[in-house]
Enzyme design. Structure first.
Site, mmCIF file in Angstrom:
data_model
loop_
_atom_site.group_PDB
_atom_site.id
_atom_site.type_symbol
_atom_site.label_atom_id
_atom_site.label_comp_id
_atom_site.label_asym_id
_atom_site.label_seq_id
_atom_site.Cartn_x
_atom_site.Cartn_y
_atom_site.Cartn_z
ATOM 1 N N ILE A 1 0.979 -0.931 -0.084
ATOM 2 C CA ILE A 1 0.030 0.111 0.070
ATOM 3 C C ILE A 1 1.005 1.442 -0.243
ATOM 4 O O ILE A 1 0.514 2.202 -0.992
ATOM 5 C CB ILE A 1 -0.874 -0.501 1.410
ATOM 6 N N TYR B 1 -7.394 -12.955 12.317
ATOM 7 C CA TYR B 1 -6.584 -11.171 12.307
ATOM 8 C C TYR B 1 -5.884 -10.803 13.736
ATOM 9 O O TYR B 1 -4.629 -10.908 14.169
ATOM 10 C CB TYR B 1 -7.072 -10.353 12.122
ATOM 11 N N LYS C 1 -3.954 -2.727 16.084
ATOM 12 C CA LYS C 1 -4.684 -1.649 15.728
ATOM 13 C C LYS C 1 -5.696 -1.213 16.403
ATOM 14 O O LYS C 1 -5.416 0.330 16.449
ATOM 15 C CB LYS C 1 -5.102 -2.153 14.072
HETATM 16 P P1 NAD Z 1 3.443 -4.480 2.728
HETATM 17 O O1 NAD Z 1 3.789 -6.147 3.607
HETATM 18 O O2 NAD Z 1 3.752 -4.007 1.921
HETATM 19 O O3 NAD Z 1 3.813 -3.666 4.315
HETATM 20 C C1 NAD Z 1 4.406 -3.807 5.215
HETATM 21 C C2 NAD Z 1 5.699 -3.197 5.344
HETATM 22 O O4 NAD Z 1 5.990 -2.791 7.266
HETATM 23 C C3 NAD Z 1 6.940 -3.539 4.330
HETATM 24 O O5 NAD Z 1 7.501 -2.712 4.043
HETATM 25 C C4 NAD Z 1 7.482 -4.428 5.489
HETATM 26 O O6 NAD Z 1 8.576 -4.119 5.469
HETATM 27 C C5 NAD Z 1 7.119 -3.434 7.084
HETATM 28 N N1 NAD Z 1 8.083 -3.494 8.000
HETATM 29 C C6 NAD Z 1 7.641 -4.560 8.812
HETATM 30 N N2 NAD Z 1 8.322 -4.688 9.944
HETATM 31 C C7 NAD Z 1 8.892 -3.722 10.169
HETATM 32 C C8 NAD Z 1 9.973 -3.127 10.918
HETATM 33 N N3 NAD Z 1 10.191 -4.307 12.149
HETATM 34 N N4 NAD Z 1 10.821 -1.903 10.520
HETATM 35 C C9 NAD Z 1 10.250 -1.404 9.365
HETATM 36 N N5 NAD Z 1 9.112 -2.299 8.790
HETATM 37 C C10 NAD Z 1 9.139 -2.340 9.172
HETATM 38 O O7 NAD Z 1 1.819 -5.477 3.477
HETATM 39 P P2 NAD Z 1 0.949 -4.050 3.132
HETATM 40 O O8 NAD Z 1 -0.386 -4.718 3.181
HETATM 41 O O9 NAD Z 1 1.358 -2.690 2.461
HETATM 42 O O10 NAD Z 1 0.974 -2.782 5.099
HETATM 43 C C11 NAD Z 1 0.763 -1.581 4.649
HETATM 44 C C12 NAD Z 1 -0.579 -1.679 6.121
HETATM 45 O O11 NAD Z 1 -1.174 -1.179 6.167
HETATM 46 C C13 NAD Z 1 0.216 -1.669 6.993
HETATM 47 O O12 NAD Z 1 -0.026 -1.191 8.579
HETATM 48 C C14 NAD Z 1 -1.324 -2.903 7.379
HETATM 49 O O13 NAD Z 1 -1.241 -3.977 8.699
HETATM 50 C C15 NAD Z 1 -1.780 -2.284 6.362
HETATM 51 N N6 NAD Z 1 -3.396 -2.842 6.444
HETATM 52 C C16 NAD Z 1 -3.270 -3.410 4.826
HETATM 53 C C17 NAD Z 1 -4.244 -4.217 4.580
HETATM 54 C C18 NAD Z 1 -4.491 -4.849 3.503
HETATM 55 O O14 NAD Z 1 -5.126 -6.099 3.571
HETATM 56 N N7 NAD Z 1 -3.518 -5.370 3.287
HETATM 57 C C19 NAD Z 1 -5.572 -3.561 5.251
HETATM 58 C C20 NAD Z 1 -5.854 -2.744 5.900
HETATM 59 C C21 NAD Z 1 -4.402 -1.638 6.675
#
Ligand code: NAD
Length: 255
Positions: free
Chosen positions: A21, A156, A163
């Site tokens: 995202i 979840y 969250k």
């Molecule tokens: P993603 O796996 O692409 O991104 C997650 C990111 O977190 C990665 O870039 C990873 O390197 C980083 N990360 C994890 N541990 C870390 C650390 N110790 N230091 C620095 N970076 C770290 O997945 P995403 O779905 O794009 O997730 C991004 C955000 O969106 C998250 O907060 C997730 O909970 C939220 N989100 C996702 C969804 C979904 O369905 N994909 C829905 C709602 C919210």
């Protein structure tokens, strides 16, 4: 839509690959005339993220493991050399052990709970505390959350309380940083197939279910979430802070 973030310096944290995202948000910020700096978690992601940075015309990249306060401080020191004035931060980071994202919530481990909250929630406070010294012209912080914070979503699990804590921090940070002209908000996105999401057991079952249940009878895309983040980063949302904006095709209204 164009130029909403003209000449704004925006730090985007959490782009690991093209499905992230954070990457869609980085592209949208770039499209709107903003200058993007990307952080990446660790050396193993550097090659992939540098290819993304090239797509933005060579966006600066900084390593930052948010589990380490010193690493956050060093990353902001480095950012200060590139962007002495920062107008926005996108915090799009979460992590929990895979074994805590399936089965019974009551089996959540103490370690898993601590790690999920540290990386997915506390890190927002750590980043805001360091980066506010660069936000001398005011600005906006945007983080990413999910409806599992307030309702039970199968598997979840430990991410739900993480969250909830993140969303509460959004309100406390909004109160703290508001007098300095810094707004703090969250986007609550519907499920999107990213690496992090696929760690959740039976994630694709969730996508299938929502497709027939949301008011818009579909799921959302990362680009749609990114456009909402642009709104929250831009002056269009100048009176909005401490808010959680749902970008979920209306799922929160009916479930
Ligand atoms: P993603 O796996 O692409 O991104 C997650 C990111 O977190 C990665 O870039 C990873 O390197 C980083 N990360 C994890 N541990 C870390 C650390 N110790 N230091 C620095 N970076 C770290 O997945 P995403 O779905 O794009 O997730 C991004 C955000 O969106 C998250 O907060 C997730 O909970 C939220 N989100 C996702 C969804 C979904 O369905 N994909 C829905 C709602 C919210």
């Amino acid at each position: 839509m164009s130029g909403l973030l003209h000449d704004k310096n925006i730090l985007v944290m959490g782009a690991a690959n093209q499905r992230s995202i954070a990457w869609s948000i980085a592209e949208a910020v770039h499209r709107e005339g903003g200058h993007v700096a990307l952080t990446y978690q660790a050396e193993r992601l550097k090659g992939r993220v540098s290819r993304l940075a090239e797509e933005l015309g060579g966006a600066p990249m900084i390593e930052c493991d948010v589990a380490d306060d010193d690493a956050v401080r060093r990353a902001v020191d480095r950012l200060a050399e590139i962007m002495p004035v920062l107008h926005g931060i996108v915090h799009s980071i979460a992590w929990a052990p895979a074994e805590d994202l399936q089965g019974s919530f009551v089996e959540t481990t103490r370690t898993g709970f601590a790690q999920a909250n540290d990386i997915s929630s506390y890190s927002l406070i750590a980043v805001a505390r360091e980066a506010r010294r660069l936000m001398t012209a005011g600005g906006a912080v945007v983080t990413m959350t999910y409806a599992g914070s307030w309702r039970v979503i199968p598997n979840y699990n430990v991410m739900g309380p993480a969250k909830a804590s993140l969303e509460s921090s959004v309100r406390y940070l909004a109160a703290d940083l508001g007098p300095a002209g810094v707004r703090v908000n969250a986007v609550s996105a519907g499920p999107i197939a990213t690496v992090a999401a696929r760690t959740i057991k039976d994630f694709s079952g969730m996508l299938d279910l929502l497709e027939s249940h949301t008011p818009l009878r579909r799921n959302v895309t990362a680009d749609e979430v990114a456009d909402a983040a642009v709104f929250l980063l831009s002056d269009l949302s100048r009176a909005i802070t401490g808010e959680v904006v749902h970008v979920d095709a209306g799922a929160h209204a009916v479930t």
